[in-house]
Design a protein around this motif. Sequence first.
Motif, mmCIF file in Angstrom:
data_model
loop_
_atom_site.group_PDB
_atom_site.id
_atom_site.type_symbol
_atom_site.label_atom_id
_atom_site.label_comp_id
_atom_site.label_asym_id
_atom_site.label_seq_id
_atom_site.Cartn_x
_atom_site.Cartn_y
_atom_site.Cartn_z
ATOM 1 N N PRO A 275 0.776 -1.172 0.010
ATOM 2 C CA PRO A 275 0.022 -0.149 0.084
ATOM 3 C C PRO A 275 0.895 1.083 0.037
ATOM 4 O O PRO A 275 1.806 1.306 0.646
ATOM 5 N N TYR A 276 0.419 2.424 -0.507
ATOM 6 C CA TYR A 276 -0.760 2.322 -1.365
ATOM 7 C C TYR A 276 -0.635 3.021 -2.813
ATOM 8 O O TYR A 276 -1.344 3.657 -3.130
ATOM 9 N N THR A 290 3.723 -10.615 6.242
ATOM 10 C CA THR A 290 2.668 -9.791 6.570
ATOM 11 C C THR A 290 1.263 -10.430 6.591
ATOM 12 O O THR A 290 0.859 -11.372 5.782
ATOM 13 N N THR A 376 -6.535 -6.221 5.789
ATOM 14 C CA THR A 376 -5.455 -6.399 4.956
ATOM 15 C C THR A 376 -5.770 -7.563 3.923
ATOM 16 O O THR A 376 -6.176 -8.593 4.123
ATOM 17 N N ASN A 384 -3.801 -0.560 -5.443
ATOM 18 C CA ASN A 384 -3.844 -0.689 -4.151
ATOM 19 C C ASN A 384 -3.988 0.748 -3.473
ATOM 20 O O ASN A 384 -3.377 1.006 -2.363
ATOM 21 N N VAL A 386 -5.627 3.980 -1.564
ATOM 22 C CA VAL A 386 -6.492 4.014 -0.313
ATOM 23 C C VAL A 386 -7.834 3.731 -0.785
ATOM 24 O O VAL A 386 -8.430 4.273 -1.431
ATOM 25 N N LYS A 393 -9.464 2.701 5.578
ATOM 26 C CA LYS A 393 -8.501 2.170 6.575
ATOM 27 C C LYS A 393 -8.134 0.982 6.184
ATOM 28 O O LYS A 393 -7.581 0.088 7.349
ATOM 29 N N SER A 394 -8.539 0.386 5.128
ATOM 30 C CA SER A 394 -8.039 -1.272 4.706
ATOM 31 C C SER A 394 -6.755 -1.166 3.786
ATOM 32 O O SER A 394 -6.406 0.046 3.468
ATOM 33 N N ARG A 395 -6.111 -2.170 3.787
ATOM 34 C CA ARG A 395 -4.760 -2.130 2.979
ATOM 35 C C ARG A 395 -4.720 -3.321 1.856
ATOM 36 O O ARG A 395 -5.405 -4.588 2.166
#
Lengths: 423, 167
Positions: A275-276, A290, A376, A384, A386, A393-395
């Motif tokens: 991201p992002y 991750t 995520t 990818n 924002v 607020k996800s990735r």
Amino acid sequence: MGQTMAEKILARAAGKGETFAGELINARIDMALGNDITAPVAIEEFARIGVDEVYDRERIALIPDHFTPNKDIQAAEQVRRMKEFARRCGIKHYYEVGRMGIEHALLPELGLVLPGEVVIGADSHTCTYGALGAFATGVGSTDLAAVMATGELWFKVPSTIRVRFEGRPGPWTGGKDLILYTIGKLGVDGALYCALEFSGPVIGNLPMDGRFTIANMAIEAGAKAGLIPPDRVTLEYLEGRAARPFDVIVGDEDASFFQEYAWDVTAMEPQVAAPYSPANVYPVSRLAGTELDQVVIGSCTNGRMDDLRQAAQVLKGRKVHPNIRLIIIPATQKIYLQALREGLLEIFTEAEAAVSTPTCGPCLGGHMGILAAGETALATTNRNFVGRMGHPKSRVFLSSPAVAAASAVAGQILHPNELGEVR
Amino acid sequence: MQTIKGKAWKFGHDIDTDAIIPARYLSTTDPAELARHCMEDADPSFPGKVSPGDIVVAGKNFGCGSSREHAPLALKGAGVACVIAESFARIFYRNAINIGLPILESREAASALQEGDEVEVNLEDGVIRETGGGRIFRAVPFPPFMQEIIKRGGLINYVQERVKKGE
């Protein structure tokens, strides 16, 4: 002075002997495309022009693929407007759910986009067809409306950046890794206003599906087109498929390039974009570990047969990690059926993945796999940014189908080599 | 063409179309509805504070990503009178010209202007100036062909005329 492939294709479409970068031209359009997000706006604009008929019923494709099967009433209304317009104008290439596929997988599959042609689509990933040697580029809805009325559109002839891949790629390094690497090197605006042309022995050995993946993401480096000169692989793909006669057009030997790069891929690891930004690219080992909540395999970038076969090769006899939702989306009905016949859907289902009907759905945060705040995902998609797959607020991380499948099993980003034996 | 006078709202590099108008709002084409979510994922307070006539000032590659014309439509719907950026992503650039959202490319103005600055823009000659006798910047001029489209109020009017003439 010689011309590049982009210059030659555009010169022919403009009815000129030659054209060079920087020139403004009016080009005849061989195929024009819209989807359920962009076509409704184009249809409104088309009505304002004041013509009754489209320029050619066989050279317009309207594909409802983004929010379909209709995700809500508003999406259904948009598709209804498209359907009514397609019927009224006698548009030949309008495909409903059950016959449709993701536009950039479907049009090549139907043989509707061909070498030497100029193709526009009201979708940024229209550049996918450059894999077949077409000058294909994304435009907006108003541009599509103008083309539906007149069959022509203005372009500024782009200069070309040539990228050459050399060496021998490893077993898990394919089209997605090559294009992510390229975007990582050039940056998201490194090819702004330019055409990218890919060549070299690695491309020569790459099957069509991997080539589509490369051309597809040219836009992620800002490029106007992502071109691969047609060769034996291209012509074999088009055999018995091409809907029209076509002429292969490649650049002159003495063409001049704005920039040239040559990269050796021999030691290249599978690549992952963090991201992002699709230019925020690392070798997979740097991001290993991750933790993930969701994995998506599909989209116009990586929803083709070779992608599904690669995922199945990894998933066979294994189970998706209990923390992970794995969503697999074959890109067209034909690919879905082939995957069924080859037993891939069985492998996916036994691995506890969800298999969906073709849709762009989760790639753009539309439906069929939206992320919550703090979640995520690893996806084989193309962006990818924002909020791309759901909550701001996800990735989203981006990778090849092999890395995505291995990571779905591990519950975290993992190189497919690290999976260990099937028990 | 008129002179635009408004307050500058500053954004960074690579503002993508998902930030300008997230895909979750794309099941409408109504500019007023799109405007309610304009720039939401870059600055959630933007739709509430932007006023008609204001100017968006951004870095390089403004409008990268998807081809959605909803992006310039959302900005126009929100009352944004002009976007000044170091550079624009090419599809956004076309779309803005086609729908009649004024855009200007000026590296100097994009880096010098600050949030809240009062700015005057003359679209005719591409001159950007700080209100009250401040600094003056000059934007990259449009090629004559594009000026024709802009003068006619967008691509549709331009095509309309050509269709009528039977060209």
